[in-house]
Motif scaffolding. Structure first.
Motif, short mmCIF file in Angstrom:
data_model
loop_
_atom_site.label_atom_id
_atom_site.label_comp_id
_atom_site.label_asym_id
_atom_site.label_seq_id
_atom_site.Cartn_x
_atom_site.Cartn_y
_atom_site.Cartn_z
N ASP A 152 0.81 -1.41 -0.01
CA ASP A 152 0.11 0.04 0.10
C ASP A 152 0.81 1.34 -0.14
O ASP A 152 0.30 2.51 -0.09
CB ASP A 152 -0.95 0.08 1.28
CG ASP A 152 -2.09 -1.11 1.10
OD1 ASP A 152 -2.29 -1.46 0.02
OD2 ASP A 152 -2.79 -1.26 1.91
N PHE A 153 2.22 0.96 0.11
CA PHE A 153 3.00 2.43 0.17
C PHE A 153 3.29 2.96 -0.97
O PHE A 153 3.71 4.02 -1.08
CB PHE A 153 4.36 1.88 0.53
CG PHE A 153 5.07 2.95 1.37
CD1 PHE A 153 4.75 3.36 2.52
CD2 PHE A 153 6.30 3.24 0.73
CE1 PHE A 153 5.68 4.31 3.25
CE2 PHE A 153 6.98 4.26 1.46
CZ PHE A 153 6.83 4.72 2.64
N TRP B 268 -5.28 9.90 -12.66
CA TRP B 268 -6.52 9.07 -12.15
C TRP B 268 -5.67 8.44 -11.01
O TRP B 268 -6.06 7.73 -10.06
CB TRP B 268 -7.27 8.32 -12.85
CG TRP B 268 -8.48 9.28 -13.25
CD1 TRP B 268 -8.18 10.11 -14.32
CD2 TRP B 268 -9.72 9.49 -12.64
NE1 TRP B 268 -9.59 10.72 -14.33
CE2 TRP B 268 -10.40 10.52 -13.25
CE3 TRP B 268 -10.28 9.01 -11.61
CZ2 TRP B 268 -11.57 11.01 -12.90
CZ3 TRP B 268 -11.53 9.29 -10.98
CH2 TRP B 268 -11.99 10.49 -11.87
N MET B 269 -4.52 7.62 -11.19
CA MET B 269 -3.82 6.76 -10.43
C MET B 269 -3.32 7.59 -8.99
O MET B 269 -3.23 7.09 -7.93
CB MET B 269 -2.56 6.22 -11.12
CG MET B 269 -2.99 5.06 -12.03
SD MET B 269 -1.73 4.73 -13.32
CE MET B 269 -0.71 3.69 -12.43
N TRP B 270 -3.14 8.77 -9.28
CA TRP B 270 -2.57 9.74 -8.20
C TRP B 270 -3.95 9.91 -7.35
O TRP B 270 -3.92 9.97 -6.21
CB TRP B 270 -2.20 11.11 -8.72
CG TRP B 270 -2.03 11.95 -7.79
CD1 TRP B 270 -1.31 11.95 -6.50
CD2 TRP B 270 -2.53 13.36 -7.73
NE1 TRP B 270 -1.55 13.25 -5.87
CE2 TRP B 270 -2.27 14.04 -6.50
CE3 TRP B 270 -3.45 13.99 -8.57
CZ2 TRP B 270 -2.75 15.34 -6.21
CZ3 TRP B 270 -3.88 15.27 -8.27
CH2 TRP B 270 -3.67 16.06 -6.84
N ARG C 247 -1.61 6.67 -0.45
CA ARG C 247 -0.98 7.41 0.69
C ARG C 247 -1.38 8.94 0.53
O ARG C 247 -1.61 9.81 1.45
CB ARG C 247 0.41 7.41 0.66
CG ARG C 247 0.84 6.09 1.36
CD ARG C 247 2.43 5.92 1.32
NE ARG C 247 2.99 6.84 1.72
CZ ARG C 247 4.47 7.23 1.48
NH1 ARG C 247 4.91 6.88 0.50
NH2 ARG C 247 5.04 8.12 2.02
N THR C 248 -1.45 9.48 -0.86
CA THR C 248 -1.32 11.08 -0.86
C THR C 248 -2.70 11.27 -1.99
O THR C 248 -2.90 12.41 -2.19
CB THR C 248 -0.13 11.50 -1.62
OG1 THR C 248 0.25 10.97 -2.71
CG2 THR C 248 1.15 11.39 -0.47
N GLY C 249 -3.42 9.93 -2.18
CA GLY C 249 -4.31 10.53 -3.19
C GLY C 249 -5.52 11.43 -2.70
O GLY C 249 -5.67 11.30 -1.73
N GLY D 22 -14.10 10.42 8.30
CA GLY D 22 -13.71 9.48 9.42
C GLY D 22 -13.66 8.03 8.84
O GLY D 22 -13.92 7.12 9.78
N MET D 23 -13.47 7.67 7.87
CA MET D 23 -13.64 6.42 7.33
C MET D 23 -11.98 6.02 6.97
O MET D 23 -11.21 6.72 6.71
CB MET D 23 -14.28 6.25 6.00
CG MET D 23 -15.75 6.29 6.20
SD MET D 23 -16.80 5.88 4.76
CE MET D 23 -16.62 7.09 3.72
N PRO D 24 -11.74 4.63 7.04
CA PRO D 24 -10.25 4.14 6.65
C PRO D 24 -9.99 4.20 5.37
O PRO D 24 -10.72 4.06 4.34
CB PRO D 24 -10.31 2.55 7.11
CG PRO D 24 -12.09 2.36 6.99
CD PRO D 24 -12.64 3.66 7.13
N PRO D 25 -8.70 4.91 4.95
CA PRO D 25 -8.37 5.06 3.43
C PRO D 25 -8.14 3.68 2.98
O PRO D 25 -7.93 2.55 3.78
CB PRO D 25 -7.17 5.65 3.71
CG PRO D 25 -6.51 5.31 4.97
CD PRO D 25 -7.91 5.43 6.01
N ARG D 26 -8.40 3.33 1.73
CA ARG D 26 -8.12 2.23 0.89
C ARG D 26 -7.32 2.31 0.03
O ARG D 26 -6.77 3.36 -0.60
CB ARG D 26 -9.31 1.59 0.47
CG ARG D 26 -10.46 1.99 1.30
CD ARG D 26 -12.04 1.35 0.74
NE ARG D 26 -11.54 -0.22 0.86
CZ ARG D 26 -12.73 -1.13 0.87
NH1 ARG D 26 -13.94 -0.35 0.91
NH2 ARG D 26 -12.76 -2.33 0.82
N ASN D 27 -6.54 1.04 -0.40
CA ASN D 27 -5.64 1.15 -1.90
C ASN D 27 -6.77 0.72 -3.08
O ASN D 27 -6.92 -0.42 -3.35
CB ASN D 27 -4.69 0.13 -1.59
CG ASN D 27 -3.68 -0.01 -2.62
OD1 ASN D 27 -3.55 0.87 -3.44
ND2 ASN D 27 -2.35 -0.22 -2.31
#
Lengths: 410, 294, 274
Positions: free
Chosen positions: A236-237, B123-125, B130-132, B142-147
């Motif tokens: 995920d990094f 769009w990938m960004w 992490r920084t999207g 307040g929700m967990p970020p996802r990949n």
């Protein structure tokens, strides 16, 4: 008056055209593109033309992502190039389909002069069907500044040390990764490097899987463990290349050519390069070699000339220039300790040394098997399967790829 | 006499160049493509064998084919309503005599001219773990970020959103052109009858937009069933084949695996599915208010 | 009165926020074209260039013969666009406004050939072009784009919305069938024609796959073929790609803006008698 003038011109043009048709020979050469390679081939082409009057090299440089998309229809239509590049694993199939032909060179000498890892797929019964180029092994890139900061003085040389060092570098707080220790990016050649180091073999000539044994499984599990057990790598990094550039990654297993890429954008990045760590102390630091081959089309008019052009491109002098300009490794054994190369770039020492112990990529179908191993790792790290389940799936997938792609079974 | 002859011959003269130029470059390749599905052609050699229906038999047990088919359907089922509703809404908004219609129309068209490779990078960004931007908003809520792109549960949905972004502008322009073409006299008549906004939309605009909607739905469906570029650039069909669409699978089978015959069989199946869906669309939506030749 | 103002404000809010989403990637590209190679790869990324530079544009021009690519792209976009708009609008009119033997079959044939995925048709098409000696020629680049199923279908749908009485009235006035097309259909479908023009032009301008196969020399290279040339297997230069892309799409954006006038010039202005 005007008419006769025109006629004279016409005659002149015809004479010139027919004259040049007698002497002129053209080699159409296609290969995949990068700006540096483009310039290099143009340079070699002019040099070859100067040495061989009457010969023209018609060179077309094609973006890698579209290389096969352009090459295949051209081969199908019969309009393909005389000389072109193939991934070395493709050579046996193209030979079988009679798309390429044996080169007209001194085969015995070539066997001696090229690095053995680079021609595994190119030779049949002592005959070369292509000469190796664009060689890549796997080496360990590390950030010397991070090493110094943490007081790491020894570059890890065994798996155990590798993980110890990676754990030292990794910076994780409350389950959030701030700096990764080590990364493979689930990239095929890296994972197969780990598997090869355990001493397993991969596949025999009939497609039978040979890595379904404790060694093969251990190599695979070690790759999974970087992510799942030790947590030194985090999928995920984001991109491992970006992380290494931003000094948020301490060590990465990568192709030596990444050096040029790092230098292009971040000239002051503190880079060290070492050979990959061995399975255990005293074991060889084996890595997997991937490379391309220059081949001559079955339809080329002048095999002799095409072979000479290919030999010219893979000569020691040409490869030395090539390595300096493009960062891709040479395939000639003579260049492994080449003082000129080492003087130009001392960091090339480890990549050049890695050529000696490197083994060829273990499968013919490179892109399919790169995907297969990535999926196998994702099955553990994303889908939550056990290592055994994922490994078993991978064994079956390997057989399936062989049946479908290599044997083309229906 | 001349008049009747002219009227008989005129349609053929009108359609001839368009049909000829089009079929000249599509008909024979398409026919060959269908023919290839009965062979084991490997693309690079002139040699091949006829294998009858064996490619089609193989399809029945090919799990990746079935996965890619279901991925494609899920992609299309989300994308089509998204595109049709969004583009119609935007067109209606823009048609309400707002200022800056020229500006907005240009801005909405930009996704279509931005090269897909460049758009994909951006769009990938947006979807970056992490920084999207997306995870930034998600954290604020307040929700967990996802990949997003590296998770089989969210990857396809992420591509649907991008797909809507890509094609909403062009369809909005088509709707806008259709809205501009509706004669004002209809609305004037409705005003006299005292019809409200909703009634005017329901009984005048929507029926008159019907041919356009049919067009938008059919072309969007065809586009959705052939989705390929984003999958090829952004996810390579992964993770774990969750974004492997049917055309991505066809492309890989033909150009990476060199199994053109099999790829052709998959293509024929997709062709048949597209044809059926289009035909159903046509039957259900093609009727109604339009002035076909009588 | 109050609610009307609120509605209007809401409309603007919706239009602007959607517009912003549409605009970001484009802006990102344009701004990226002024960044250095280092900044463009920076993580987390910057939006506004810290140290704007024109060096990327200079480099793009010095490395590649961009002028030549412009010329090639103009030739291979303008000619097919003009022809396609003519052929597609005529065919669309023909399919919409006449009954004739074979109408359904021919129309569905066109729709059907549009549905076969290109990976299987492109190889036979390329082989045909090669046999005809069209590989590496302008003709080869242009010939595949002289008509479009999308265009025929779209123009058919637009023609369907034109009342038949109008055509019959013209016929009674003694107009020929072509006269009807030229004097009634063309003016009434102006917004559709403008739409078709810009779509076709954009499609031709950005077309990649066919030029990739057909072009084998730098002399014939188009802009879309040139953009990936700033990347290699191990090295990529997004800053140069952005600069090249920004320059490549500028003419399309310009054409779109200049074309605006025709989008709005619809039925209301053409003096419809009804």
């Amino acid at each position: 008056m005007k008419l006769t003038k025109h006629c004279l011109w016409l005659v002149l043009v015809l004479v010139l055209a027919s004259g040049s048709a007698v002497f002129a020979q053209t080699i159409v050469h296609w290969q995949h593109h990068s700006p540096a390679r483009n310039e290099m081939i143009e340079f070699f082409a002019r040099e070859f033309e100067a040495q061989n009057p009457g010969v023209t090299i018609e060179f077309e440089s094609i973006p890698l992502a579209d290389y096969y998309t352009k090459l295949l229809p051209a081969l199908a239509a019969g309009s393909g190039p005389d000389v072109f590049q193939l991934r070395s694993g493709d050579v046996p199939r193209y030979k079988e389909y009679e798309v390429i032909q044996a080169l007209n060179i001194d085969h015995a000498r070539a066997l001696e002069e090229f690095v053995p890892g680079s021609y595994g797929f190119l030779v049949e019964d002592g005959t070369f069907y292509g000469l190796p180029t664009d060689v890549q092994t796997i080496v360990l890139f590390y950030n010397t500044e991070i090493f110094a900061e943490l007081g790491i003085t020894e570059v890890p040389s065994t798996w155990e040390e590798l993980i110890e060092t990676a754990l030292l570098i990794a910076d994780i707080e409350d389950g959030v990764m701030y700096r990764m220790g080590l990364a493979h990016g689930s990239y095929g050649p890296v994972i197969y490097t780990l598997m090869a180091q355990t001493g397993t073999e991969f596949q025999d000539e009939d497609g039978k899987v040979l890595f379904d044994n404790p060694q093969g499984r251990e190599g695979f599990e070690f790759a999974v463990d970087w992510i799942a057990k030790y947590g030194v790598e985090d999928p995920d990094f984001g991109s491992r290349w970006t992380a290494f550039r931003e000094q948020e990654l301490g060590m990465v297993y990568a192709h030596p050519a990444m050096l040029g890429s790092f230098r292009n954008t971040h000239p002051d990045l503190p880079i060290g390069i070492a050979e990959v760590a061995a399975y255990k102390a005293g074991e060889p630091r084996t890595s997997v070699m991937t490379n391309w081959a220059y081949v001559a089309s079955a339809g080329t008019d002048d095999l002799d000339l095409a072979s000479r052009w290919i030999e010219f491109l893979t000569s020691a002098e040409a490869q030395r220039k090539w390595t300096i300009e493009t960062g891709e490794l040479p395939s000639r054994a003579a260049l492994i300790n080449d003082p000129e190369l080492l003087e130009y770039e001392p960091l090339l020492a480890a990549p050049l040394a890695s050529l000696e112990s490197a083994v060829p990529y273990p499968f013919e179908a490179l892109s399919q098997m790169d995907k297969a191993i990535r999926d196998a790792i994702n099955r553990v790290t994303i889908a939550g399967e056990s290592v055994d389940e994922a490994f078993e799936w991978f064994v079956q997938e390997t057989e399936k790829v062989y049946r479908e792609v290599i044997l083309d079974e229906l | 006499m001349w008049y009747r002859f002219q009227r008989k011959i005129a349609p053929y003269v009108f359609i001839l160049p368009g049909v000829l130029f089009y079929l000249m470059v599509t008909f024979i390749p398409a026919a060959i493509g269908i023919g290839l599905s009965f062979t084991n052609w490997s693309i690079i050699t002139p040699k091949f064998d006829w294998v009858g229906l064996r490619n089609y038999e193989r399809l029945l047990t090919d799990t990746l084919f079935q996965t890619s088919l279901s991925n494609t359907f899920r992609y299309a089922l989300w994308l089509i309503p998204g595109v049709v509703i969004c583009s119609l809404l935007l067109a209606l908004l823009l048609n309400t005599k707002v200022r800056g219609i020229t500006f907005f129309r240009t801005v909405y068209y930009l996704p279509m001219v931005t090269p897909i490779a460049v758009a994909s990078v951006i769009w990938m960004w947006i979807y970056d773990r992490r920084t999207g931007i997306l995870n930034y908003i998600v954290r604020l809520l307040g929700m967990p970020p996802r990949n997003w792109l590296n998770n089989p549960d969210t990857a396809l949905g992420s591509l649907v959103v991008m797909g809507i972004w890509l094609s909403v502008g062009s369809n909005m322009i088509i709707y806008l052109a259709a809205l501009q073409g509706i004669s004002r006299s209809y609305y004037e008549a409705a005003d006299i009858d005292g019809a409200g906004y909703w009634q005017r939309f329901r009984y005048i605009t929507l029926p008159l937009l019907r041919p356009t909607t049919l067009f938008v739905i059919i072309t969007t469906t065809m586009g959705a069933l052939r989705a390929f570029s984003q999958m090829n650039i952004m996810t390579q069909g992964g993770p774990l084949d969750s974004t492997t669409t049917i055309v991505f699978y066809i492309f890989k089978t033909a150009f990476t695996d060199l199994r053109m015959g099999y790829a052709a069989a998959v293509s024929v199946v997709l062709f048949a599915i597209t044809l059926v869906i289009t035909f159903v669309d046509w039957k259900f939506l093609g009727k109604g208010v339009s002035y076909d030749a009588d | 009165m109050q609610t009307r103002h609120i509605l209007k404000a809401l409309t603007y809010v919706a239009l602007i926020s959607v517009g912003f989403v549409m605009l970001i990637p484009f802006l990102w590209m344009v701004l990226g074209s002024f960044k250095t190679a280092r900044e463009v790869m920076k993580f987390p990324p910057t939006f506004i260039p810290e140290d704007p530079t024109l060096a990327n544009y200079k480099e793009v021009f010095s490395r590649l013969s961009f002028g030549r690519y412009y010329l090639n792209t103009i030739i291979t976009s303008v000619i097919p666009t003009i022809i396609t708009v003519m052929t597609a609008s005529m065919a669309g009119f023909g399919f919409a406004k006449y009954r004739f033997a074979g109408r359904g079959v021919i129309f569905w044939l066109i729709l059907a050939t549009m549905m076969i995925p290109y990976p299987v048709t492109i190889v036979p098409l390329y082989t045909m072009a090669y046999r005809a000696g069209l590989v590496n020629t302008y003709t080869g680049l242009i010939i595949v784009n002289l008509s479009s199923a999308f265009g025929i279908f779209m123009m058919r749908q637009f023609c369907l919305t034109i009342p038949n009485d109008l055509l019959d009235a013209a016929r009674i006035d003694g107009s020929s069938e072509f006269g009807i097309f030229y004097r009634i259909i063309m003016p009434l479908t102006k917004p559709a024609l403008a739409t078709l023009t810009i779509f076709t032009f954009t499609g031709n301008w950005n077309s990649y796959m066919w030029p990739l196969l057909v072009v084998n020399t730098d002399r014939l290279r188009t802009l879309s073929l040139a953009i990936p040339l700033f990347n290699g297997q191990y090295s990529s230069f997004p800053n140069l790609v952005y600069a090249a892309s920004a320059m490549a799409i500028l003419p399309v954006v310009m054409l779109f803006i200049f074309n605006q006038r025709y989008f709005t010039e619809g039925i209301t202005m053409s003096g419809l008698k009804e």
